[in-house]
Design a protein around this motif. Structure first.
Motif, PDB file in Angstrom:
ATOM      1  N   VAL A   1     -15.674 -31.160   6.549  1.00 52.95           N
ATOM      2  CA  VAL A   1     -16.622 -32.145   6.019  1.00 52.95           C
ATOM      3  C   VAL A   1     -16.087 -32.696   4.898  1.00 52.95           C
ATOM      4  O   VAL A   1     -16.113 -31.838   3.652  1.00 52.95           O
TER       5      VAL A   1
ATOM      6  N   ASP B   1     -14.981 -37.909   1.646  1.00 57.44           N
ATOM      7  CA  ASP B   1     -15.137 -39.202   2.216  1.00 57.44           C
ATOM      8  C   ASP B   1     -16.246 -39.060   3.321  1.00 57.44           C
ATOM      9  O   ASP B   1     -16.900 -40.420   3.319  1.00 57.44           O
ATOM     10  N   MET B   2     -16.428 -38.053   4.062  1.00 51.90           N
ATOM     11  CA  MET B   2     -17.527 -37.843   4.954  1.00 51.90           C
ATOM     12  C   MET B   2     -18.978 -37.858   4.204  1.00 51.90           C
ATOM     13  O   MET B   2     -19.945 -38.307   4.769  1.00 51.90           O
TER      14      MET B   2
ATOM     15  N   GLU C   1     -20.137 -33.626  12.959  1.00 53.34           N
ATOM     16  CA  GLU C   1     -18.981 -34.687  12.747  1.00 53.34           C
ATOM     17  C   GLU C   1     -18.849 -36.014  11.981  1.00 53.34           C
ATOM     18  O   GLU C   1     -18.137 -36.590  11.513  1.00 53.34           O
ATOM     19  N   GLY C   2     -20.495 -36.324  11.769  1.00 52.85           N
ATOM     20  CA  GLY C   2     -20.750 -37.421  10.864  1.00 52.85           C
ATOM     21  C   GLY C   2     -22.074 -37.981  11.336  1.00 52.85           C
ATOM     22  O   GLY C   2     -22.610 -37.761  12.163  1.00 52.85           O
TER      23      GLY C   2
ATOM     24  N   GLY D   1     -16.490 -45.426   8.348  1.00 47.57           N
ATOM     25  CA  GLY D   1     -15.629 -44.099   8.366  1.00 47.57           C
ATOM     26  C   GLY D   1     -15.438 -43.439   9.721  1.00 47.57           C
ATOM     27  O   GLY D   1     -14.859 -42.585   9.586  1.00 47.57           O
ATOM     28  N   ILE D   2     -16.237 -44.120  10.777  1.00 42.67           N
ATOM     29  CA  ILE D   2     -15.769 -43.527  12.128  1.00 42.67           C
ATOM     30  C   ILE D   2     -15.252 -44.664  13.131  1.00 42.67           C
ATOM     31  O   ILE D   2     -16.100 -45.823  13.054  1.00 42.67           O
TER      32      ILE D   2
ATOM     33  N   THR E   1     -12.550 -39.834  12.497  1.00 39.41           N
ATOM     34  CA  THR E   1     -13.476 -40.119  11.409  1.00 39.41           C
ATOM     35  C   THR E   1     -12.610 -39.809  10.037  1.00 39.41           C
ATOM     36  O   THR E   1     -11.467 -39.239  10.127  1.00 39.41           O
TER      37      THR E   1
ATOM     38  N   SER F   1     -13.045 -37.294   8.385  1.00 36.60           N
ATOM     39  CA  SER F   1     -13.168 -35.945   8.052  1.00 36.60           C
ATOM     40  C   SER F   1     -11.591 -35.223   8.909  1.00 36.60           C
ATOM     41  O   SER F   1     -11.279 -34.181   8.942  1.00 36.60           O
TER      42      SER F   1
END
Length: 508
Positions: A115, A118-119, A280-281, A301-302, A344, A346
């Protein structure tokens, strides 16, 4: 007058009034380019020649043909293990500040999912979008002055070498901004308690001091918390303690199986808002009350990809076969089950988080979670997905006037050497005739699924049902050190795990 609430609601209204319709296809094209540009100098980006992909006339086609699908085990063994050896710039620039621990629903060993900062920023932005979307739910101004109960995993994160680790809900709660802390309950001190039962006991003891307007967390654990508070104060419903409770933000699993049991614990209507926060987000959130579908966060971001959920594309362990076809958001169709892939901020790339989804509105990028790839039961061709199982549970609830908050299933041979589906249903009413419930369940599945109906005329001999208390499911998770937080019960078990489960049930 709720002055602060009116100010907050006014700001939300203004923000929504100046926003335009989102073009999710353009969002995803920009996100795709951003991810590759930022990661092109990482070890992963150089290995897979991100710079070359970005210069291609058909970059997404090049991306698909160059980079394989990754499960957690594959990306950890090939790449992420280097992060634990102290290396930087592996699959994303720099080094992650956190690792999200996730054992999922079937594994015994925690996954450690990076993580990055940015995430963390992306999750914070998603939270802001969620607050902005509340304007669509026509809530009174004073709602925005009430406190929010966020029931996740412990915020007492563990230091491990150069990073900190814990469940994603605990990581998120530990990063709550200072201006929100006055609204956040159960507060920093109680949230750090590791033991789930002790934490819930403290919540019950303090409950009357708080003016809760919203709840947020996994349905099964939220119900246990509410039951504890109700029992501790000897009242009938949670609204006797928190009369201003108006919103429940669910997440991680479909709310449908819990709807009836949840309503039993409340005294007034509660708006249920679905969210999709994974380790994961932050994947998606519900933005309007007319639907329980959630909007993919396509600009946060994904980058999403979708593999048609067909038996020939799935390995027995739920992972994707290498030659399975994938598509981007501009090619998806309505009412088709897809395996969800994410790339992502991450440093996850073409990563299967194990969930299946369907689009309910393509223009709005709205989806619903339909199941898990590991929980797809295709023994003897029955092709049962979790959404089909959930629908059958709803039908049983209506037919027998019961609530079924938990269930699990295994396909195995009986004493007569024939295949049966063995179901354990968690319900407060265990006095029902299980053979009648089994008959009704069999009929419901045959009516909803033609593949199951065909299987019943061939190799699948029948259905066997056991009715047990929901507490047994929660105790099972506790035994496996998976109580509270992001934990979800496994809906489908293999025979070895099911043997352990049945032994556990007999001992209760």
């Amino acid at each position: 007058m709720a002055i602060l609430g009116n100010i907050i609601k006014g700001v939300i209204n203004l923000r929504n009034s100046i926003s335009s319709e989102t073009d999710h296809v353009d969002n995803q094209k920009e996100t795709f380019k951003f991810l590759l540009e930022k990661a092109k100098h990482t070890e992963f980006g150089q290995h897979f020649e991100f710079s070359k992909i970005l210069k291609s006339e058909v970059p997404y086609k090049e991306f698909k043909s160059t980079i394989p699908y990754f499960s957690y085990d594959k990306i950890h063994n090939d790449w992420w293990h280097k992060l634990h050896e102290g290396k930087d710039n592996v699959t994303w620039p720099g080094h992650p500040s956190y690792f999200a621990l996730s054992s999922g629903t079937t594994g015994k060993t925690s996954k450690r999912i990076p993580v990055t900062d940015d995430m963390i920023e992306a999750i914070k932005n998603a939270g802001i979008k969620q607050v902005l979307a509340m304007e669509n739910f026509d809530l009174p101004a004073d709602f925005f002055e009430k406190e929010i109960m966020m029931l996740g995993s412990s915020t007492n994160l563990e230091k491990n070498n150069e990073h900190v680790e814990g469940e994603i809900s605990g990581i998120s709660a530990s990063r709550i901004p200072f201006w929100f802390r006055g609204f956040y309950k159960p507060g920093e001190e109680i949230s750090k308690i590791d033991d789930w039962d002790e934490r819930v006991q403290k919540i019950a003891e303090h409950a009357k001091k708080w003016d809760i307007g919203a709840l947020s967390g996994i349905p099964s654990w939220m119900e246990l918390m509410m039951e504890k508070v109700i029992d501790y104060h000897q009242v009938d419903t949670i609204h006797d303690i928190w009369p201003n409770l108006r919103v429940y933000t669910s997440g991680g699993v479909a709310f449908g199986p819990y709807e009836k049991s949840f309503k039993r614990l409340t005294g007034k209507p509660v708006e249920v808002v679905d969210t999709y926060l994974a380790s994961e987000g932050f994947i998606a959130l519900q933005t309007r009350p007319e639907t329980d579908a959630m909007q993919l966060l396509t600009d946060n971001g994904i980058f999403f990809e979708f593999v048609p959920f067909q038996p020939e594309y799935i390995n027995p362990d739920g992972s994707l076969k290498p030659d399975s076809p994938s598509i981007s958001i501009e090619e998806v169709k309505l009412n088709q089950d897809y395996v969800l892939l994410v790339s992502t901020v991450s440093g996850a790339w073409r990563y299967s988080i194990g969930d299946t989804i369907q689009f309910t509105d393509i223009a709005k990028a709205e989806i619903k979670i339909t199941g898990r790839t590991k929980f797809f039961l295709n023994t003897v061709g029955s092709q049962l997905s979790v959404n089909k199982m959930d629908a059958a549970m709803k039908r049983l609830e209506d037919q027998f006037d019961i609530d079924i908050s938990e269930y699990t299933i295994c396909a195995k041979r009986g004493e007569d050497d024939e295949f049966y589906h063995y179901w354990y249903l968690g319900t407060s009413d265990t006095s029902l005739d299980s053979s009648k419930v089994a008959e009704a369940l069999d009929e419901a599945l045959q009516a909803a699924n033609k593949n199951y109906k065909v299987a019943r005329t061939k190799a699948l001999k029948g259905v066997k049902v056991h009715l047990i208390k929901p507490k047994v499911f929660y105790d099972w998770n506790a035994r496996n050190k998976k109580k509270g937080g992001q934990v979800k019960m496994e809906r489908v078990m293999n025979e070895d795990k099911f043997q352990e489960w049945e032994k556990f049930v007999r001992e209760q």
